[in-house]
Design an enzyme around this catalytic site. Structure first.
Site, PDB file in Angstrom:
ATOM      1  N   SER A  83      -7.657 -13.289 -14.548  1.00  0.00           N
ATOM      2  CA  SER A  83      -8.798 -13.619 -14.078  1.00  0.00           C
ATOM      3  C   SER A  83      -9.003 -14.130 -12.521  1.00  0.00           C
ATOM      4  CB  SER A  83      -9.483 -14.918 -15.043  1.00  0.00           C
ATOM      5  OG  SER A  83      -8.911 -14.677 -16.239  1.00  0.00           O
TER       6      SER A  83
ATOM      7  N   ARG B 192      -8.018 -25.794 -14.794  1.00  0.00           N
ATOM      8  CA  ARG B 192      -7.205 -25.004 -13.620  1.00  0.00           C
ATOM      9  C   ARG B 192      -7.002 -25.906 -12.553  1.00  0.00           C
ATOM     10  NH1 ARG B 192      -7.426 -22.426 -17.844  1.00  0.00           N
ATOM     11  NH2 ARG B 192      -7.921 -20.187 -17.825  1.00  0.00           N
TER      12      ARG B 192
ATOM     13  N   GLU C 126      -9.593 -18.572  -8.549  1.00  0.00           N
ATOM     14  CA  GLU C 126      -8.298 -18.847  -9.261  1.00  0.00           C
ATOM     15  C   GLU C 126      -7.061 -18.531  -8.545  1.00  0.00           C
ATOM     16  OE1 GLU C 126      -8.740 -18.832 -13.517  1.00  0.00           O
ATOM     17  OE2 GLU C 126      -6.472 -18.429 -13.697  1.00  0.00           O
TER      18      GLU C 126
HETATM   19  C1  LIG Z   1      -2.671 -10.629 -16.961  1.00  0.00           C
HETATM   20  C2  LIG Z   1      -2.631 -11.762 -16.498  1.00  0.00           C
HETATM   21  C3  LIG Z   1      -3.212 -12.794 -17.614  1.00  0.00           C
HETATM   22  C4  LIG Z   1      -3.565 -14.301 -17.388  1.00  0.00           C
HETATM   23  N1  LIG Z   1      -3.915 -14.903 -18.084  1.00  0.00           N
HETATM   24  C5  LIG Z   1      -4.076 -16.482 -17.829  1.00  0.00           C
HETATM   25  C6  LIG Z   1      -4.493 -17.215 -18.925  1.00  0.00           C
HETATM   26  O1  LIG Z   1      -4.819 -16.895 -19.883  1.00  0.00           O
HETATM   27  N2  LIG Z   1      -4.698 -18.703 -18.446  1.00  0.00           N
HETATM   28  C7  LIG Z   1      -4.228 -19.003 -17.214  1.00  0.00           C
HETATM   29  O2  LIG Z   1      -4.389 -20.188 -17.097  1.00  0.00           O
HETATM   30  N3  LIG Z   1      -3.427 -18.170 -16.387  1.00  0.00           N
HETATM   31  C8  LIG Z   1      -3.648 -16.884 -16.488  1.00  0.00           C
HETATM   32  N4  LIG Z   1      -2.826 -16.119 -15.652  1.00  0.00           N
HETATM   33  C9  LIG Z   1      -2.597 -16.584 -14.290  1.00  0.00           C
HETATM   34  C10 LIG Z   1      -0.848 -16.886 -14.091  1.00  0.00           C
HETATM   35  O3  LIG Z   1      -0.284 -16.168 -15.202  1.00  0.00           O
HETATM   36  C11 LIG Z   1      -0.820 -18.330 -14.251  1.00  0.00           C
HETATM   37  O4  LIG Z   1      -1.337 -19.027 -13.370  1.00  0.00           O
HETATM   38  C12 LIG Z   1       0.897 -18.644 -14.285  1.00  0.00           C
HETATM   39  O5  LIG Z   1       1.232 -20.041 -14.383  1.00  0.00           O
HETATM   40  C13 LIG Z   1       1.286 -18.350 -12.703  1.00  0.00           C
HETATM   41  O6  LIG Z   1       2.832 -18.299 -12.934  1.00  0.00           O
HETATM   42  P1  LIG Z   1       3.696 -17.636 -11.838  1.00  0.00           P
HETATM   43  O7  LIG Z   1       5.006 -17.989 -11.900  1.00  0.00           O
HETATM   44  O8  LIG Z   1       3.290 -16.154 -11.641  1.00  0.00           O
HETATM   45  O9  LIG Z   1       3.071 -18.221 -10.321  1.00  0.00           O
HETATM   46  P2  LIG Z   1       2.957 -17.556  -9.031  1.00  0.00           P
HETATM   47  O10 LIG Z   1       1.805 -16.765  -9.000  1.00  0.00           O
HETATM   48  O11 LIG Z   1       4.319 -17.295  -8.426  1.00  0.00           O
HETATM   49  O12 LIG Z   1       2.371 -19.136  -8.202  1.00  0.00           O
HETATM   50  C14 LIG Z   1       1.279 -19.822  -8.332  1.00  0.00           C
HETATM   51  C15 LIG Z   1       0.943 -20.969  -7.619  1.00  0.00           C
HETATM   52  O13 LIG Z   1       1.942 -21.789  -7.999  1.00  0.00           O
HETATM   53  C16 LIG Z   1       2.576 -22.344  -6.988  1.00  0.00           C
HETATM   54  N5  LIG Z   1       4.003 -22.624  -7.590  1.00  0.00           N
HETATM   55  C17 LIG Z   1       4.970 -21.566  -8.375  1.00  0.00           C
HETATM   56  N6  LIG Z   1       6.112 -22.257  -8.844  1.00  0.00           N
HETATM   57  C18 LIG Z   1       5.895 -23.537  -8.516  1.00  0.00           C
HETATM   58  C19 LIG Z   1       6.907 -24.533  -8.684  1.00  0.00           C
HETATM   59  N7  LIG Z   1       8.021 -24.566  -9.220  1.00  0.00           N
HETATM   60  N8  LIG Z   1       6.536 -26.021  -8.022  1.00  0.00           N
HETATM   61  C20 LIG Z   1       5.140 -25.888  -7.366  1.00  0.00           C
HETATM   62  N9  LIG Z   1       4.439 -24.895  -7.217  1.00  0.00           N
HETATM   63  C21 LIG Z   1       4.827 -23.686  -7.755  1.00  0.00           C
HETATM   64  C22 LIG Z   1       2.733 -21.067  -6.058  1.00  0.00           C
HETATM   65  O14 LIG Z   1       2.986 -21.851  -4.834  1.00  0.00           O
HETATM   66  C23 LIG Z   1       1.453 -20.702  -6.104  1.00  0.00           C
HETATM   67  O15 LIG Z   1       0.659 -21.669  -5.203  1.00  0.00           O
HETATM   68  C24 LIG Z   1      -2.887 -14.814 -15.897  1.00  0.00           C
HETATM   69  C25 LIG Z   1      -2.352 -13.739 -14.999  1.00  0.00           C
HETATM   70  C26 LIG Z   1      -2.074 -12.350 -15.324  1.00  0.00           C
HETATM   71  C27 LIG Z   1      -1.564 -11.484 -14.453  1.00  0.00           C
END
Ligand SMILES: Cc1cc2nc3c(=O)[nH]c(=O)nc-3n(C[C@H](O)[C@H](O)[C@H](O)COP(=O)(O)OP(=O)(O)OC[C@H]3O[C@@H](n4cnc5c(N)ncnc54)[C@H](O)[C@@H]3O)c2cc1C
Length: 359
Positions: A255, A181, A352
């Site tokens: 999580s 992570r 996280e």
């Molecule tokens: C129901 C559920 C289940 C999940 N299961 C998992 C799992 O099994 N494993 C896991 O690892 N995660 C899990 N997650 C967490 C999440 O899905 C991941 O961390 C995912 O990669 C976040 O993507 P996002 O586009 O929504 O990012 P955002 O929430 O929009 O952003 C997250 C972070 O990344 C940064 N960011 C976003 N895009 C960029 C970019 N292009 N360049 C630089 N920085 C950027 C943002 O500034 C922020 O700091 C889960 C979340 C939910 C809601």
């Protein structure tokens, strides 16, 4: 002050005519929580990203990059700066000489769409990461992981736009400094990097990774012998469905806490107190312990609620917004859990989920 704000607004709108002002962020997050962005702009092309960064730099306003909003908790006060939502689309599949496939994915593509397409093409590498919400661009930020796999296992290269040099640059997987992570993008040294594209190396002839306890149990319970990629994807989606609430009904960022990684000495004290606790040895000196087990079996948090915030009844690691929870309520609930875990086990757990804006 009013004068100053409107002058600033005028200048920003000159530089970024498609930007909007005072946009509520709650609908752009899976928690459905968060106040307004002072400025909000959608980047649909890589050039849009360049223009947005230049505008924020010129006007000295803070910039926040948003993907699918599935790993953030946005402050009730919102974000006093420019939020750039990444929606840059494009996927390019390149057959390699060794019969493997390199896929270059723009940052705004949905991660799970890339997984589904890879499986349709019978390519191995990302199947265990089925069903994770969010965009391709955010996936390297926390090196997404699930069911015994991590993004770093298939990641080849990341293209970034560097806010400092205002150039597009390439980073090898090593340069991304991936850990559990963790990556360079979460650290000070990587704070100027915005991910614009990610390349993955997928295999035409891979091996199934089914050692993870939940998958292994599913296969034996259902007596499955001949597995295919699409079967494995469906199994993982089914397992996930049991653990996570339906995002259409309940707000959550998945999580909320990372599994703590303990030094052997600290771990030995803990296991002496809780001998039935599962654990995973990372190397000779480090052991990962499942925080979900601690929250469930030691802190008894399953289904615990306070106002509109709760620990999900099937998986207490997942904090949920059952109605109109505020960001402050979620933060306070999470801090209470952190204190509770410290009191009962002596170990410190970390969030996280990224907190955005002022709390
Ligand atoms: C129901 C559920 C289940 C999940 N299961 C998992 C799992 O099994 N494993 C896991 O690892 N995660 C899990 N997650 C967490 C999440 O899905 C991941 O961390 C995912 O990669 C976040 O993507 P996002 O586009 O929504 O990012 P955002 O929430 O929009 O952003 C997250 C972070 O990344 C940064 N960011 C976003 N895009 C960029 C970019 N292009 N360049 C630089 N920085 C950027 C943002 O500034 C922020 O700091 C889960 C979340 C939910 C809601």
């Amino acid at each position: 002050m009013v004068h100053y704000i409107s002058a600033m607004q005028d200048r920003l709108l000159q530089l970024l005519p498609e930007a909007k002002t005072n946009v509520p962020l709650a609908p752009y997050t899976t928690f459905h929580i968060g106040g307004p962005a002072r400025y909000f702009f959608i980047a649909r092309q890589k050039e849009d990203l360049v223009h947005a960064v230049e505008a924020a730099k010129k006007l000295h306003i803070p910039l926040f990059i948003l993907g699918g909003g599935s790993n953030v908790l946005v402050s009730d006060k919102g974000f006093n700066g420019l939020v750039v939502k990444i929606e840059i689309q494009g996927i390019d599949w390149k057959q390699q000489k060794d019969e493997n496939v390199r896929v270059c994915v723009c940052a705004g593509e949905q991660w799970d769409h890339v997984v589904a397409l890879s499986i349709e093409k019978n390519l191995f590498g990302v199947e265990n990461l089925s069903g994770i919400p969010g965009t391709m661009g955010a996936a390297p930020v926390q090196n997404i992981g699930a069911y015994g796999a991590e993004l770093k296992d298939t990641l080849d290269e990341v293209e970034v736009f560097n806010k400092k040099t205002t150039q597009f640059e390439k980073l090898s997987a090593d340069a991304c400094k991936f850990h559990y992570r963790e990556s360079i993008f979460k650290k000070k040294e990587g704070e100027s990097l915005i991910i614009s594209e990610v390349s993955l190396l997928l295999k035409t002839n891979g091996q199934f990774r089914v050692q993870y306890k939940d998958i292994d149990r599913y296969l034996s319970d259902h007596q499955i012998k001949n597995l295919s990629l699409s079967m494995l994807r469906n199994i993982i989606l089914e397992i996930r469905q049991r653990k996570f609430p339906d995002l259409r009904e309940v707000g959550t960022a998945g999580s909320f806490f990372k599994n703590p990684i303990l030094r052997k000495k600290e771990f030995q004290k803990l296991i002496a107190k809780f001998p039935e606790m599962p654990f995973y040895e990372l190397d000779q000196d480090r052991v990962k312990v499942p925080v979900a087990w601690i929250l469930d079996r030691i802190c008894r948090l399953k289904g615990k609620t306070k106002g509109s915030v709760g620990a999900y009844e099937r998986q207490p690691l997942v904090l949920i917004n059952t109605g109109n929870a505020t960001a402050n309520e979620v933060k306070e609930f999470a801090y209470e859990i952190i204190r509770n875990v410290k009191e009962k086990t002596g170990i410190s757990i970390e969030s996280e989920v990224q907190l955005v804006g002022k709390f």
